[in-house]
Design a protein around this motif. Structure first.
Motif, PDB file in Angstrom:
ATOM      1  N   VAL A 401       0.824  -1.216   0.000  1.00  0.00           N
ATOM      2  CA  VAL A 401       0.000   0.000   0.000  1.00  0.00           C
ATOM      3  C   VAL A 401       0.854   1.260   0.000  1.00  0.00           C
ATOM      4  O   VAL A 401       0.370   2.360   0.254  1.00  0.00           O
ATOM      5  CB  VAL A 401      -1.000   0.015   1.187  1.00  0.00           C
ATOM      6  N   GLU A 402       2.163   1.090  -0.262  1.00  0.00           N
ATOM      7  CA  GLU A 402       3.079   2.211  -0.504  1.00  0.00           C
ATOM      8  C   GLU A 402       3.191   3.154   0.691  1.00  0.00           C
ATOM      9  O   GLU A 402       3.135   4.380   0.567  1.00  0.00           O
ATOM     10  CB  GLU A 402       2.645   2.962  -1.768  1.00  0.00           C
ATOM     11  N   LEU A 403       3.373   2.530   1.875  1.00  0.00           N
ATOM     12  CA  LEU A 403       3.606   3.292   3.100  1.00  0.00           C
ATOM     13  C   LEU A 403       5.029   3.023   3.588  1.00  0.00           C
ATOM     14  O   LEU A 403       5.579   1.943   3.364  1.00  0.00           O
ATOM     15  CB  LEU A 403       2.609   2.886   4.193  1.00  0.00           C
ATOM     16  N   PRO A 404       5.651   3.976   4.282  1.00  0.00           N
ATOM     17  CA  PRO A 404       6.990   3.748   4.833  1.00  0.00           C
ATOM     18  C   PRO A 404       6.934   2.802   6.036  1.00  0.00           C
ATOM     19  O   PRO A 404       5.947   2.781   6.779  1.00  0.00           O
ATOM     20  CB  PRO A 404       7.441   5.151   5.251  1.00  0.00           C
ATOM     21  N   LEU A 405       7.980   2.035   6.248  1.00  0.00           N
ATOM     22  CA  LEU A 405       8.003   1.055   7.339  1.00  0.00           C
ATOM     23  C   LEU A 405       7.909   1.707   8.713  1.00  0.00           C
ATOM     24  O   LEU A 405       7.431   1.082   9.670  1.00  0.00           O
ATOM     25  CB  LEU A 405       9.284   0.213   7.250  1.00  0.00           C
ATOM     26  N   GLU A 406       8.348   2.966   8.829  1.00  0.00           N
ATOM     27  CA  GLU A 406       8.330   3.597  10.160  1.00  0.00           C
ATOM     28  C   GLU A 406       6.927   3.787  10.718  1.00  0.00           C
ATOM     29  O   GLU A 406       6.759   3.998  11.925  1.00  0.00           O
ATOM     30  CB  GLU A 406       9.067   4.938  10.145  1.00  0.00           C
ATOM     31  N   ILE A 407       5.889   3.698   9.862  1.00  0.00           N
ATOM     32  CA  ILE A 407       4.527   3.877  10.395  1.00  0.00           C
ATOM     33  C   ILE A 407       4.090   2.681  11.244  1.00  0.00           C
ATOM     34  O   ILE A 407       3.105   2.767  11.974  1.00  0.00           O
ATOM     35  CB  ILE A 407       3.493   4.127   9.274  1.00  0.00           C
ATOM     36  N   LEU A 408       4.817   1.563  11.178  1.00  0.00           N
ATOM     37  CA  LEU A 408       4.414   0.369  11.924  1.00  0.00           C
ATOM     38  C   LEU A 408       4.373   0.616  13.420  1.00  0.00           C
ATOM     39  O   LEU A 408       3.595  -0.015  14.145  1.00  0.00           O
ATOM     40  CB  LEU A 408       5.348  -0.802  11.615  1.00  0.00           C
ATOM     41  N   ASP A 409       5.184   1.530  13.904  1.00  0.00           N
ATOM     42  CA  ASP A 409       5.245   1.786  15.348  1.00  0.00           C
ATOM     43  C   ASP A 409       4.340   2.929  15.779  1.00  0.00           C
ATOM     44  O   ASP A 409       4.365   3.338  16.931  1.00  0.00           O
ATOM     45  CB  ASP A 409       6.695   2.095  15.746  1.00  0.00           C
ATOM     46  N   ARG A 410       3.504   3.413  14.861  1.00  0.00           N
ATOM     47  CA  ARG A 410       2.647   4.563  15.191  1.00  0.00           C
ATOM     48  C   ARG A 410       1.231   4.128  15.514  1.00  0.00           C
ATOM     49  O   ARG A 410       0.759   3.069  15.087  1.00  0.00           O
ATOM     50  CB  ARG A 410       2.616   5.556  14.028  1.00  0.00           C
ATOM     51  N   LEU A 411       0.529   5.000  16.249  1.00  0.00           N
ATOM     52  CA  LEU A 411      -0.901   4.837  16.512  1.00  0.00           C
ATOM     53  C   LEU A 411      -1.698   5.496  15.386  1.00  0.00           C
ATOM     54  O   LEU A 411      -1.182   6.404  14.711  1.00  0.00           O
ATOM     55  CB  LEU A 411      -1.269   5.478  17.847  1.00  0.00           C
ATOM     56  N   PRO A 412      -2.958   5.084  15.159  1.00  0.00           N
ATOM     57  CA  PRO A 412      -3.769   5.729  14.117  1.00  0.00           C
ATOM     58  C   PRO A 412      -3.832   7.244  14.234  1.00  0.00           C
ATOM     59  O   PRO A 412      -3.848   7.949  13.232  1.00  0.00           O
ATOM     60  CB  PRO A 412      -5.144   5.086  14.304  1.00  0.00           C
ATOM     61  N   SER A 413      -3.847   7.761  15.464  1.00  0.00           N
ATOM     62  CA  SER A 413      -3.933   9.212  15.659  1.00  0.00           C
ATOM     63  C   SER A 413      -2.684   9.937  15.181  1.00  0.00           C
ATOM     64  O   SER A 413      -2.698  11.159  15.001  1.00  0.00           O
ATOM     65  CB  SER A 413      -4.175   9.531  17.136  1.00  0.00           C
ATOM     66  N   GLN A 414      -1.590   9.190  14.984  1.00  0.00           N
ATOM     67  CA  GLN A 414      -0.338   9.800  14.535  1.00  0.00           C
ATOM     68  C   GLN A 414      -0.171   9.750  13.017  1.00  0.00           C
ATOM     69  O   GLN A 414       0.885  10.112  12.501  1.00  0.00           O
ATOM     70  CB  GLN A 414       0.838   9.087  15.212  1.00  0.00           C
ATOM     71  N   LEU A 415      -1.238   9.314  12.323  1.00  0.00           N
ATOM     72  CA  LEU A 415      -1.204   9.209  10.867  1.00  0.00           C
ATOM     73  C   LEU A 415      -2.129  10.240  10.236  1.00  0.00           C
ATOM     74  O   LEU A 415      -3.101  10.678  10.853  1.00  0.00           O
ATOM     75  CB  LEU A 415      -1.639   7.812  10.418  1.00  0.00           C
ATOM     76  N   SER A 416      -1.858  10.615   8.995  1.00  0.00           N
ATOM     77  CA  SER A 416      -2.785  11.460   8.245  1.00  0.00           C
ATOM     78  C   SER A 416      -3.996  10.632   7.824  1.00  0.00           C
ATOM     79  O   SER A 416      -3.983   9.394   7.909  1.00  0.00           O
ATOM     80  CB  SER A 416      -2.103  12.021   7.006  1.00  0.00           C
ATOM     81  N   GLY A 417      -5.037  11.303   7.335  1.00  0.00           N
ATOM     82  CA  GLY A 417      -6.228  10.590   6.888  1.00  0.00           C
ATOM     83  C   GLY A 417      -5.925   9.609   5.768  1.00  0.00           C
ATOM     84  O   GLY A 417      -6.419   8.475   5.751  1.00  0.00           O
ATOM     85  N   GLY A 418      -5.079  10.029   4.818  1.00  0.00           N
ATOM     86  CA  GLY A 418      -4.724   9.148   3.714  1.00  0.00           C
ATOM     87  C   GLY A 418      -3.912   7.952   4.179  1.00  0.00           C
ATOM     88  O   GLY A 418      -4.099   6.823   3.696  1.00  0.00           O
ATOM     89  N   GLN A 419      -2.997   8.154   5.134  1.00  0.00           N
ATOM     90  CA  GLN A 419      -2.222   7.047   5.676  1.00  0.00           C
ATOM     91  C   GLN A 419      -3.118   6.061   6.426  1.00  0.00           C
ATOM     92  O   GLN A 419      -2.957   4.845   6.303  1.00  0.00           O
ATOM     93  CB  GLN A 419      -1.128   7.575   6.599  1.00  0.00           C
ATOM     94  N   ARG A 420      -4.056   6.588   7.189  1.00  0.00           N
ATOM     95  CA  ARG A 420      -4.979   5.694   7.907  1.00  0.00           C
ATOM     96  C   ARG A 420      -5.782   4.845   6.929  1.00  0.00           C
ATOM     97  O   ARG A 420      -6.003   3.647   7.155  1.00  0.00           O
ATOM     98  CB  ARG A 420      -5.914   6.502   8.800  1.00  0.00           C
ATOM     99  N   GLN A 421      -6.247   5.459   5.829  1.00  0.00           N
ATOM    100  CA  GLN A 421      -7.038   4.684   4.872  1.00  0.00           C
ATOM    101  C   GLN A 421      -6.167   3.632   4.186  1.00  0.00           C
ATOM    102  O   GLN A 421      -6.649   2.527   3.881  1.00  0.00           O
ATOM    103  CB  GLN A 421      -7.693   5.612   3.848  1.00  0.00           C
ATOM    104  N   ARG A 422      -4.894   3.930   3.955  1.00  0.00           N
ATOM    105  CA  ARG A 422      -4.000   2.922   3.381  1.00  0.00           C
ATOM    106  C   ARG A 422      -3.797   1.752   4.351  1.00  0.00           C
ATOM    107  O   ARG A 422      -3.692   0.592   3.929  1.00  0.00           O
ATOM    108  CB  ARG A 422      -2.660   3.556   3.010  1.00  0.00           C
ATOM    109  N   VAL A 423      -3.726   2.052   5.639  1.00  0.00           N
ATOM    110  CA  VAL A 423      -3.630   0.969   6.633  1.00  0.00           C
ATOM    111  C   VAL A 423      -4.889   0.107   6.593  1.00  0.00           C
ATOM    112  O   VAL A 423      -4.814  -1.134   6.641  1.00  0.00           O
ATOM    113  CB  VAL A 423      -3.404   1.551   8.039  1.00  0.00           C
TER     114      VAL A 423
END
Length: 536
Positions: A401-423
């Motif tokens: 889904v073309e996200l960086p690996l560093e997002i794995l350690d984040r909470l949903p609240s720490q993501l943008s709307g587009g990143q959350r939808q990709r998750v």
């Protein structure tokens, strides 16, 4: 003299500078559009300028209302301005209207908090306001609660509250984002009509240049807390100076939907899902009436219609979240959704084969779990327990889904709307399903993020061979993504066919009405490279 002017405005939350030196002004009877992606500082600028941010926010600069400096005024003085001199229309009317107060009470409060009037005079003014904003039979609606009204009617109530005291300025912050195209068009027409009638200045905040194209006199384009371009609407739409403005214009579907999905090449593939004469009613109200269609292997089928047409009900039935009153649904010839009163229990292989992506990724992701744990769940539930294998599979999902690996350690609240939808999309494709039900998956996203997610879904279809039922009220999105489209009105299919055929040669009046309601037809960019930009 400007009705409202902002000069060198800065807004800071702790160590984060959300707005950095923003300036703009608006005159009586004019419409200023402030446009940009989520996080660009549009709303923070206006909330800061009108004293609506929390006390922890630091706001600096100058804000003048009719020549009077209002930044730094005591709360009591600001409350006299808000409502009486400055009206507000916000994005989500349901969360801004009191659920336990009637419509009449809430509009009446907007009057009485600033103006001492008798009970009967107030009642007559409320009735006149409801009539002014186009709510039929205002007498009957006085005692309704917000839950009794559609989204469009609730927004009309918010507008009635905003104009209750005939303010000189209305600030409308994304007032049509969650509405279907016909309701959106009606709300835009209403705002224009009220503005002409009262000579009101209107600041219209949006992420979509197509939405504001028909009403804006001037446009301010914001990005990362600064103004990147500011000019008349004619200059912005015809001769944009900045690359970012061109990017927004390219994503905006000006001139109507661009049909890139031609709907060909899938006739030879096998049918995957068959929906046969399904019907569904709730509390004696028919929602679906004899709906039948198929989805083929590798096909993206668009399902479009206004709010209340039955789109999401079809999605729930296909996903096994509800049962039909009559009819059958089958996957590869295997019936799995039949009439009944008990909960649907799908066997493991069927549950893996059908997945769902919902409209609001923040609501569908556990806010207390990190992304890696969220994406591990499908594998754990279906038997993958080795830590190394689990981590590898999750890393592959993030890559898909073309996200960086560093997002794995984040909470949903720490993501943008587009990143959350990709998750959310990554979770849906984890078990390599045959079909994904995508229920309004981009309607909560800004226009450029929408474009990126649409391209992602198309690439996933090509890479994984997964089919999609793509539910949307936005024909522009449908045109860019779907091979075939179904138009639903009041629980019945009124038109279906390849996307290009339906869009270019619509047969049914309702389809024509939906197409005619798409914003952005009045301002066409002269430069062909703007259209090229929308292909991305």
């Amino acid at each position: 003299m400007s009705v409202f002017s902002v000069n060198d405005l800065k807004v800071r939350f702790g160590g984060f500078q959300a707005v950095r030196g923003v300036s703009f002004g608006i005159e009586a009877g004019k419409t200023l559009a402030i446009v940009g992606e989520s996080g660009s500082g549009k709303s923070a600028s206006l909330l800061g300028a009108t004293g609506l941010l929390p006390a922890s926010a630091v706001v600096e600069g100058s804000v003048q209302h009719r020549g009077r400096e209002i930044l730094g005024l005591p709360d009591r003085e600001l409350r006299k301005l808000r409502g009486a001199k400055i009206g507000f229309v916000f994005q989500d009317p349901l969360s801004n209207l009191h659920p336990l107060k009637t419509i009449g009470e809430q509009i009446g409060e907007a009057i009485s908090v600033h103006d001492r009037v008798g009970r009967w005079e107030k009642r007559e003014r409320v009735l006149a306001l409801l009539d002014d904003v186009g709510i039929a039979d205002p007498q009957a609606r006085l005692t309704d609660y917000p839950r009794h009204l559609s989204g469009g009617m609730r927004q009309r109530v918010m507008i009635a509250i905003a104009i209750a005291l005939d303010p000189g300025l209305i600030i409308a912050d994304e007032p049509t984002t969650a509405l279907d195209v016909t309701v959106q068009a009606a709300i835009l027409d209403l705002l224009k009509r009220l503005q002409q009638k009262h000579g009101t200045a209107l600041i219209f905040v949006s992420h979509d240049l197509a939405v504001v194209s028909d009403i804006a006199d001037d446009v301010v384009v914001m990005r990362d807390g600064v103004v990147v371009e500011k000019a008349s609407a004619t200059e912005i739409y015809r001769r944009p100076q900045q690359d970012y403005t061109r990017e927004l214009l390219g994503a905006a579907r000006l001139g109507g939907p661009k049909v890139y999905a031609v709907g060909g090449g899938l006739e030879a593939t096998r049918p995957l899902l068959a929906v046969q004469a399904i019907a569904r009613s709730f509390r004696s109200r028919s929602v679906l009436d004899g709906v039948s269609f198929t989805i083929r292997e590798g096909e993206i089928l668009g399902l479009v219609g206004e709010s209340g047409s039955g789109k999401s009900t079809i999605g729930r039935l296909i996903a096994g979240l509800d049962r039909p009153d009559s009819g059958l649904i089958s996957l590869r010839g295997r019936d799995y959704s039949r009439p009944g009163s008990s909960d649907v229990v799908l066997q493991g292989d069927l549950r893996r084969s059908i997945q769902v992506v919902f409209q609001d990724p923040y609501a569908s992701l556990n806010p207390r779990r990190r992304v890696e744990a969220i994406l591990s769940d499908p594998f754990v539930i279906h038997g993958v327990t080795g830590k190394a294998e689990l981590h590898d599979r999750v890393k592959q999902l993030v890559s898909d889904v073309e996200l960086p690996l560093e997002i794995l350690d984040r909470l949903p609240s720490q993501l943008s709307g587009g990143q959350r939808q990709r998750v959310a999309i990554a979770r849906a494709i984890a078990l390599r399903p045959s079909l994904i039900v995508a229920d309004e998956p981009v309607s909560a996203l800004d226009i450029t993020t929408q474009a990126r997610v649409i391209r992602l879904l198309a690439r996933l279809r090509d890479k994984l061979g997964v089919s999609f039922l793509f539910i949307s009220h936005d024909l522009g999105v449908i045109g860019e993504l779907c091979d075939r489209v179904i138009v639903l009105e009041k629980g019945q299919i009124v038109e279906t066919g390849p996307t290009r055929q339906v869009f270019e040669r619509p047969v049914h009046d309702y389809t024509r009405q939906l197409l005619a309601s798409i914003p952005g037809r009045k301002r066409l960019p002269a430069d062909a490279e703007l259209e090229d930009a929308s292909h991305g």
